[in-house]
Write a protein that holds these residues in place. Structure first.
Motif, PDB file in Angstrom:
ATOM      1  N   ALA A 610       0.809  -1.224   0.000  1.00 14.97           N
ATOM      2  CA  ALA A 610       0.000   0.000   0.000  1.00 14.97           C
ATOM      3  C   ALA A 610       0.841   1.273   0.000  1.00 14.97           C
ATOM      4  O   ALA A 610       0.356   2.333  -0.376  1.00 14.97           O
ATOM      5  CB  ALA A 610      -0.937   0.004   1.209  1.00 14.97           C
ATOM      6  N   PHE A 611       2.104   1.181   0.427  1.00  9.19           N
ATOM      7  CA  PHE A 611       2.995   2.343   0.385  1.00  9.19           C
ATOM      8  C   PHE A 611       3.731   2.456  -0.949  1.00  9.19           C
ATOM      9  O   PHE A 611       4.483   3.404  -1.158  1.00  9.19           O
ATOM     10  CB  PHE A 611       4.022   2.269   1.517  1.00  9.19           C
ATOM     11  N   GLY A 612       3.552   1.465  -1.820  1.00  8.43           N
ATOM     12  CA  GLY A 612       4.223   1.501  -3.116  1.00  8.43           C
ATOM     13  C   GLY A 612       5.576   0.823  -3.128  1.00  8.43           C
ATOM     14  O   GLY A 612       6.366   1.028  -4.058  1.00  8.43           O
ATOM     15  N   LEU A 613       5.867  -0.018  -2.128  1.00  9.79           N
ATOM     16  CA  LEU A 613       7.140  -0.728  -2.057  1.00  9.79           C
ATOM     17  C   LEU A 613       7.001  -2.124  -2.662  1.00  9.79           C
ATOM     18  O   LEU A 613       6.075  -2.860  -2.336  1.00  9.79           O
ATOM     19  CB  LEU A 613       7.611  -0.846  -0.609  1.00  9.79           C
ATOM     20  N   TYR A 614       7.956  -2.489  -3.494  1.00  9.73           N
ATOM     21  CA  TYR A 614       7.964  -3.798  -4.129  1.00  9.73           C
ATOM     22  C   TYR A 614       8.894  -4.751  -3.363  1.00  9.73           C
ATOM     23  O   TYR A 614       9.899  -4.347  -2.780  1.00  9.73           O
ATOM     24  CB  TYR A 614       8.461  -3.695  -5.573  1.00  9.73           C
ATOM     25  N   ASP A 615       8.542  -6.034  -3.392  1.00  5.55           N
ATOM     26  CA  ASP A 615       9.422  -7.109  -2.906  1.00  5.55           C
ATOM     27  C   ASP A 615       9.799  -6.989  -1.431  1.00  5.55           C
ATOM     28  O   ASP A 615      10.890  -7.388  -1.035  1.00  5.55           O
ATOM     29  CB  ASP A 615      10.704  -7.174  -3.754  1.00  5.55           C
TER      30      ASP A 615
END
Length: 672
Positions: A610-615
């Motif tokens: 939800a914060f836009g962080l991948y992996d």
């Protein structure tokens, strides 16, 4: 109509017992291995705790030696001053005895030298102890991953055992008597008796299957959700006769094989549905017997009107592919069930009726009349739900709508990913002079840190509430091979792995050191968009310092609080999308992706949180910043070759700063 009591004689045991014994042996063997590894893990925990206590004692002794060194140095200087004073006095008075001053100084020198030697020995002992601790920690992490991997294998083996137990074969001998109706011909009574005996044979066969399930206590309460069915392989009339009172008695020998809706096995065992996904689309419809004629062709029953009661001339019939619903009760009217057809606008969906999986559309099934809740699901789409009153045959057309891109909830309004494009000093020679480091803004807030759901490790407890007072920026993806290459070309930096010490990788569940492995060659094929690995804590910090200098912004490794807050992204579940890992949502061992247990995946291959962080789940473990005064560092997030249970938001592995492996990378945060 009076129906006589049913008598069934089992003429042959359920077949393929050796296969089921093998299944049980497999499960038992894995359970035994888990017990052994758990004992080893517990032992390694005790040994590690002992070594850590000893290290603390060695550190305390070192501090005492260093404190004593200051005192001894002071004493040596004072003794030297005293002896020099005696020498000056000796010039005026040659008879003066200066032996006491000499002895004092000699002792001070010896004590000071001995203390220095003690400090050197203590440092060597601590260094040796640190190596032992590192080896124990790596071995413990290996055992932990092995344990969790065995648990994965155990669950898979349990599913396979249950599936095989449901699909076993066997032969039942049925003795059944009915009263012929006054309006019924003898042939019709004979056929009806045989058909009802057949139905009850299938029902008893299913009863026997459930009774013989290894995990019967767990499965039996959910029996109505199993979708268990029976396929009749062959059957013949052993004997039959009419009595003078208008009764018809038939003895049938029926060979059957069980069938089960394989997609429901996980629900029966109360485990994650990902363990059953490999079985594909389950059976959607059940056979309803009819009584229209005496002869059934092709895949239907074939009855004979031969009235001879001898076994040799008895009527025989076979079935190629007949399934009979085990929920049919004695004398049930087939007209009580109504046909329901479902269609949808997508492929590979899954239909749930009253909470039970019925497979995928296109689907045709029969249900009892009345109220039913129908739901059609597909990953990435909003579920279609409808409540129907089924009183006549009908068709439902489900229209599924795609969800927004993020898979995690809740969602937050956030700044658009910020791309830093700072021009490098023109005197620096580098292939690409632009540094591209996309970051997203992590808002301030509070969260619970640690093992919230009670499924974590001891070092994840207790759960504590933490406050992030100010927002900060964090790289949306792990640092890539391409980005690290720019740093190396620009600075000439040489990683610790490249200094001849190599990098660790897993071989048969054990970490193995290979001197020729490093970030350029991690042991698997990689591109510039893969996460950079085989780096130590200091290698990651060196990159952060360089990037800070190039951009004019302050980059650093996130501490554990910052990392977990960003990874949780407002949730209190194990993963951004819930408490089950599901399938193909991340790159970790046994997570169902094309890279699982093979290698790292290109960064950003899965949906962000939800914060836009991948992996933040899987791919590679990520270094965090160590606390002041601490000698060890935590890595977070799991990896492509570690079990899903170790990719939870709160999981933490503790390593020495100089450890490096082809499953450890990093991402940076930026001070605002």
């Amino acid at each position: 109509m009076r129906i006589a009591s049913l008598s069934l004689l089992i003429s042959a045991s359920l077949l393929a017992s050796s296969a089921f014994a093998q299944d049980t042996a497999t499960v038992t063997g894995i359970e035994s291995e888990i017990s052994i590894k758990q004992t080893e893990y517990d032992s390694s925990t005790r040994i590690l705790d002992k070594h850590l206590k000893e290290e603390n004692q060695l550190q305390s002794q070192l501090e005492l030696l260093r404190s004593r060194s200051t005192e001894l140095d002071k004493e040596k200087n004072q003794a030297l001053d005293a002896m020099n004073e005696m020498y000056r006095r000796l010039i005026d008075d040659p008879t003066l005895d200066i032996s006491v001053a000499q002895s004092r100084y000699q002792k001070a020198v010896v004590d000071h030298k001995q203390n220095k030697n003690d400090i050197s020995m203590q440092l060597a002992a601590i260094a040796s102890h640190r190596k032992d601790i590192e080896q124990i920690r790596v071995a413990k992490h290996t055992l932990l991953n092995t344990l969790e991997s065995l648990k994965e294998q155990l669950t898979t083996a349990r599913v396979e055992r249950l599936r095989n137990e449901f699909t076993r074969e066997g032969t039942l001998e049925v003795d059944h008597t009915i009263n012929c109706k006054r309006t019924e011909t003898l042939a019709a009574c004979e056929q009806r008796g045989q058909q009802m005996g057949l139905q009850k044979a299938t029902k008893r066969f299913v009863d026997q299957i459930f009774v013989n399930l290894t995990e019967e206590r767990l499965v039996e309460p959910k029996r109505n959700m199993a979708g268990a069915q029976v396929q009749i392989l062959s059957s013949h009339v052993v004997s039959s006769a009419f009595s003078g009172q208008g009764n018809y008695n038939v003895n049938l020998s029926v060979t059957m094989r069980g069938e089960v809706n394989s997609s429901r096995l996980c629900n029966l065992l109360s485990i994650d549905n990902r363990y059953c996904s490999e079985y594909g689309t389950p059976m959607a419809t059940t056979y309803q017997p009819s009584y229209r004629s005496n002869t059934y062709s092709d895949s239907q029953l074939t009855f004979s009107n031969d009235a001879d009661n001898s076994a040799a001339s008895s009527s025989d019939y076979a079935m190629k592919s007949l399934t009979i619903d085990n929920n049919i009760s004695a004398g049930q009217d087939e007209n009580q069930s109504i046909e329901l057809t479902l269609r949808s606008n997508v492929y590979d969906d899954e239909v749930f009726i009253d909470g039970v999986s019925f497979g995928s559309t296109r689907l045709v099934t029969r249900l009892p009349s009345g109220i039913h809740n129908v739901e059609v699901r597909k990953l990435g789409y909003k579920p279609y739900q409808v409540r129907i009153d089924l009183n006549k045959a009908q068709t439902i057309h489900a229209n599924l709508v795609k969800k927004s891109k993020s898979i995690a909830a809740p969602t937050y309004t956030r700044e658009q990913p910020e791309v830093i494009t700072s021009q490098v000093n023109e005197n620096v020679k580098i292939l690409n002079t632009i540094v591209d480091e996309p970051v997203v803004i992590i808002p301030a807030g509070k969260f619970k840190m640690g093992d919230i759901n009670g499924s974590g490790l001891a070092n994840e407890r207790p759960v504590v509430e933490k406050t992030i007072a100010n927002s900060f920026a964090m790289q949306s993806k792990e640092v890539t091979v391409g980005a690290y290459e720019k740093f190396v070309l620009n600075s000439g930096y040489k990683t610790q792995a490249e200094q001849g010490k190599g990098c660790a990788y897993y071989l048969n569940g054990e970490p193995v050191w290979e001197t020729n492995l490093n970030w350029r060659n991690p042991g698997f094929d990689q591109g510039n968009d893969f996460p950079v690995v085989c780096l130590t804590y200091n290698d990651a910090k060196a990159y952060a310092e360089w990037l800070s200098g190039q951009t004019g912004q302050q980059f650093r490794l996130p501490n554990e609080v910052e990392w977990e807050y960003a990874a949780r992204s407002g949730t209190d579940t194990e993963y951004p999308w819930g408490n089950d890992i599901d399938k193909n949502l991340a790159n970790c061992g046994w997570c169902g992706s094309e890279w699982s247990n093979k290698r790292a995946a290109p960064v950003g291959s899965f949906s962000p949180n939800a914060f836009g962080l991948y992996d933040t789940v899987g791919n590679v473990w990520e270094w965090t910043d160590k606390e002041s005064g601490e000698s060890d560092v935590a890595v977070r997030g799991g990896a492509w070759n570690f079990a899903p249970s170790l990719a939870r938001a709160s999981t933490r592995l503790i390593l020495t700063p100089d450890f490096r492996a082809n499953y450890i990378g990093f991402r940076l945060m930026r001070e605002r």
